[in-house]
Design a protein around this motif. Sequence first.
Motif, PDB file in Angstrom:
ATOM      1  N   PRO A 190      98.654  64.451   7.731  1.00 51.46           N
ATOM      2  CA  PRO A 190      99.634  64.789   8.777  1.00 51.46           C
ATOM      3  C   PRO A 190      98.994  65.724   9.791  1.00 51.46           C
ATOM      4  O   PRO A 190      97.987  66.385   9.513  1.00 51.46           O
ATOM      5  N   LYS A 209     105.449  69.044  12.883  1.00 53.64           N
ATOM      6  CA  LYS A 209     104.666  68.307  11.897  1.00 53.64           C
ATOM      7  C   LYS A 209     104.943  66.817  12.060  1.00 53.64           C
ATOM      8  O   LYS A 209     106.093  66.391  12.112  1.00 53.64           O
ATOM      9  N   GLU A 233     104.110  62.995  10.486  1.00 58.09           N
ATOM     10  CA  GLU A 233     103.640  62.307   9.294  1.00 58.09           C
ATOM     11  C   GLU A 233     103.826  60.801   9.445  1.00 58.09           C
ATOM     12  O   GLU A 233     104.724  60.350  10.152  1.00 58.09           O
TER      13      GLU A 233
END
Length: 224
Positions: A163, A203, A205
Amino acid sequence: MKSDLFASEHLAEAATFPGMTLQNAKSVKYAVNGEMHARQGSMIAFRGNLQFEHKSQGLGGLLKRAVTGEGLALMAVRGQGEAWFAHEAQNCFIVEIEQGDALTVNGRNVLCFDSSLHYEIKTVKGAGMTGGGLFNSVFTGYGKIALMCEGNPIVIPVSPQEPVFVDTDAVVGWSERLQTSLHRSQSFGSMMRGGSGEAVQLKLEGQGFVIVRPSEATPQKVAN
């Protein structure tokens, strides 16, 4: 009259096909044959029979913009001719979106795009209001979009194994299939001592990419 100014790389040649091309690193040329959309105030020159009109976002778009502060002040360019677009000498890049693709972009980084593309203001999932309320414009459909940013952008691949964490003030956009959430990298003790200036990141992912610019967002100019 003689000058390096008249070198071939500075001359605007007649377009050979409709649509957008890079005029140079700082501007985009669009050969209009029908309609296209652009950021209000970004036209720097044109030739031919073109009309520039305010593009309404509809009631839903206006409400979202009022609530979120995010949005695109757009104009529709109609007719036949050529127009050049730029904004504060920022670097320009063209992205071709294909059917099935979706690109989420910060509104401040949109310069112009084909009318065949559809955009919608959406909340960045997982961010919520704790991140200051993160909202981006999601582009879908088929066509080209011209993005801009200060400096040369960095495109970082994202994979399930790796990530990527990005500063919310530096992010330009990312592939829509990525999952987003807020990540706090600063300890409570560091916050009590004044902080590092890097308390919260976005973040990302999944499988895709994220585009960041080599600087954080600068304060918006206030009109007098």
